[in-house]
Each structure stands twice: as structure tokens, then as C-alpha cells.
Design an enzyme around this catalytic site. Structure first.
Site, short mmCIF file in Angstrom:
data_model
loop_
_atom_site.label_atom_id
_atom_site.label_comp_id
_atom_site.label_asym_id
_atom_site.label_seq_id
_atom_site.Cartn_x
_atom_site.Cartn_y
_atom_site.Cartn_z
N CYS A 74 -2.94 -6.30 -3.33
CA CYS A 74 -3.22 -4.86 -3.11
C CYS A 74 -3.85 -4.38 -4.58
O CYS A 74 -3.45 -4.70 -5.38
CB CYS A 74 -2.16 -4.29 -2.81
SG CYS A 74 -2.18 -2.46 -2.82
N ASN A 75 -5.13 -3.53 -4.36
CA ASN A 75 -5.83 -3.27 -5.53
C ASN A 75 -4.95 -2.11 -5.93
O ASN A 75 -5.02 -1.83 -7.32
CB ASN A 75 -7.24 -2.76 -4.96
CG ASN A 75 -8.14 -4.00 -4.91
OD1 ASN A 75 -9.04 -4.41 -5.70
ND2 ASN A 75 -7.98 -4.64 -3.58
N THR A 76 -4.53 -1.31 -5.36
CA THR A 76 -3.69 -0.08 -5.66
C THR A 76 -2.79 -0.43 -6.68
O THR A 76 -2.68 -0.13 -7.73
CB THR A 76 -3.38 0.86 -4.76
OG1 THR A 76 -4.34 0.90 -3.67
CG2 THR A 76 -2.67 2.12 -5.04
N GLU A 153 -5.25 -0.42 9.75
CA GLU A 153 -3.82 -0.54 10.34
C GLU A 153 -3.91 -0.30 11.82
O GLU A 153 -2.86 -1.03 12.26
CB GLU A 153 -3.12 0.39 9.24
CG GLU A 153 -2.78 0.14 7.83
CD GLU A 153 -2.02 -1.19 7.80
OE1 GLU A 153 -1.30 -1.40 8.58
OE2 GLU A 153 -2.46 -1.92 6.88
N1 DGL Z 1 -4.56 -2.75 0.50
C1 DGL Z 1 -4.47 -1.69 -0.40
C2 DGL Z 1 -5.37 -1.74 -1.68
O1 DGL Z 1 -5.62 -3.00 -1.86
C3 DGL Z 1 -3.53 -0.68 -0.49
C4 DGL Z 1 -4.35 0.48 0.71
C5 DGL Z 1 -3.26 1.53 0.80
O2 DGL Z 1 -2.09 1.26 1.09
O3 DGL Z 1 -3.78 2.71 0.59
O4 DGL Z 1 -5.45 -0.92 -2.40
#
Ligand code: DGL
Length: 273
Positions: A74-76, A153
């Protein structure tokens, strides 16, 4: 921890499966436990303090299952909580930002790098820092694209709605005359590779030529394989198992996840964090 222990991989929902797919190709013998925290998706619109708290819950649940390393797919979470997780857990923890930045720097040349991510990732400046560590010249144009997380999603991956959303989010990557301002676009959210073709097609249509689209999943998986080999932690033998855990709605998750991974997912376990 034994080399036969699984790799723990987590995301807020479905997006991290893009990393699982790459991991299964790069390290087919590894067992993987995937956790999608879909009860609390999206993470990307929340404050850093909340994201840190959610990430701790996910990482602890995986550590309790005896995984040998954690991949933050997850990038976040990688943007705001990676250092905290590393400090807190007695396990190797790796994220997706540094591999993605490296891939972007390799293809962008002198041109600025466009980054599509969640609001949290863009606001954190994590890509700016990761790219600055690689090249002093690389500029970034960041664009938050939160609606793509919801569409992913939902499994709403093609047709007019995603196309118009993508088109709107790509606008800052072009100047007033319509010429591209970026040398590549990084999919800075693990949900976004589900729209990879659409994003590449919209970029090419607008620019009149292809613009490279960079996805950190393959680079991340390559790093993990090298890391496991270096530490003599890689598993040998037959194809590893994939266990999928979610925090809500296992049925619909299995449906979209199976379509995306290209293999049906028979069993999804629901857990409470
Ligand atoms: N898939 C996630 C990312 O890479 C998080 C997306 C989310 O939950 O807002 O940031």
C-alpha cells in the site's frame, strides 16, 4: 523464523493483490498470507495518525500468524507508516515507494515524473523524497486520484465511468497546448494497476504517442526475491499457498480478487482487528 514461514502482505483492500500477483511470479515457492482491511478502506483519505493506527493493526495480525517478513503493499501506508512499523516489529518490513521511484527514475529521463496516488500519498511528499534520493534533477507532478480506489473496490474497471474519471485525473500531466508535461506516470497506489490499460490508452490518446506507465509491483517483488535470497530466507519447493484474510465482506472480495488474480480464490477468511 523458518524459511518455510509465509510472507505477510497487506493493503486497505484489493489493491495489494497487484503486488501478490507479481510476488507469485517472482517467488512462486513462497507461501503468502494476504490481509485486505476492506472494513476500513479507503486509507488514502484519512489522517496520518489514523493510517498509522490501522497499519499497526494489520501488521500485528500478520506478525501473530508467524510470517517471516511483511510487505506493505500500500503506497499510503508506505508513505506515512513504514518507519514506525520497522521500529516496532521484530521482522523485516518493506514498502512499495522506493521500488516505484527507482523504476520511474529509470524511464523518465530528464522529464518530470507524474504520480497518481491517494490524497495521503501525494500530501506526504514520499515520492518527492524517494526520487530526490535517486536524482537531484527529477521534478514531480502529483495528482490525487481517490475515486479510482472506490471504483477498483467495486470491480468497476471498464466503461465510460472509469474512463472519464481517469481522463480528468490525467489533466495536470498536460500543458495548456495539450503537450505532455511528464516523461512517465507512476501508478502510486496499488489499486491503480487495475486501470493500467485504461490509463495508458488515455495518456497515448491525449499525447499522440505512448507515455510509459510505471507500476511498483514488479520492482517490489524483485526486491523481495533478492532480499530473501541474500538472507537465506527464501523457500524452495512446490508452489506456495495463498491465504486471504479480510476484515469485511469475504464473498464479494473473493469474487473481484479471483477475477483480478486470474485464479479463483476458494476461501477467504474474515478476521477482526
Ligand atoms: N492501495 C492503497 C495505496 O496504495 C490504498 C488505497 C486506499 O485505501 O485509499 O495507497
Amino acid at each position: 523464523v523458518s524459511r518455510d514461514a509465509a510472507l505477510g502482505v497487506f493493503d486497505s483492500g484489493l489493491g495489494g493483490l497487484t503486488v501478490v500477483r507479481a510476488l507469485r511470479e517472482a517467488c512462486p515457492a513462497e507461501h503468502i498470507v494476504y490481509l485486505g482491511d476492506n472494513a476500513r478502506v479507503p486509507y488514502g483519505t484519512r489522517s496520518p495518525a489514523t493510517i498509522v493506527r490501522y497499519a499497526q493493526g494489520c501488521a500485528r495480525a500478520l506478525a501473530d500468524r508467524g510470517v517471516k517478513a511483511i510487505v506493505v503493499a500500500c503506497n499510503t501506508v508506505s508513505s506515512v507508516a513504514l518507519e514506525m512499523l520497522r521500529a516496532e516489529l521484530d521482522l523485516p518490513v518493506s514498502g512499495v515507494i522506493a521500488p516505484g521511484a527507482r523504476a520511474a527514475a529509470a524511464v523518465a529521463g530528464e522529464a518530470p515524473v507524474g504520480v497518481l496516488g491517494t490524497a495521503g500519498t501525494i500530501a506526504s511528499g514520499a515520492y518527492r523524497r524517494a526520487l530526490a534520493a535517486l536524482s537531484s534533477r527529477t521534478e514531480i507532478i502529483g495528482q490525487a486520484a481517490p475515486l479510482l480506489v472506490s471504483l477498483a473496490e467495486e470491480g468497476w474497471l471498464d466503461g465510460d465511468v472509469p474512463r472519464l474519471v481517469v481522463r480528468r485525473y490525467l489533466e495536470p500531466f498536460f500543458d495548456a497546448s495539450g503537450a505532455p508535461r511528464v516523461g512517465c506516470v507512476v501508478l502510486g497506489c496499488t489499486h491503480f494497476p487495475l486501470f493500467r490499460e485504461l490509463i495508458a490508452a488515455e495518456l497515448a490518446a491525449r499525447a499522440g504517442r505512448p507515455i510509459p506507465v510505471v507500476d511498483s509491483a514488479v520492482e517490489t517483488a524483485r526486491d523481495i526475491r533478492a532480499f530473501l535470497a541474500d538472507r537465506a530466507m527464501a523457500r524452495d519447493g512446490a508452489t506456495g499457498r495463498l491465504d486471504v484474510l479480510v476484515t469485511d465482506m469475504p464473498r464479494s472480495f473473493a469474487d473481484v480478487a479471483g477475477r483480478f488474480l486470474g485464479t479463483p480464490i476458494e476461501h477467504v477468511e474474515s478476521i477482526d482487528l
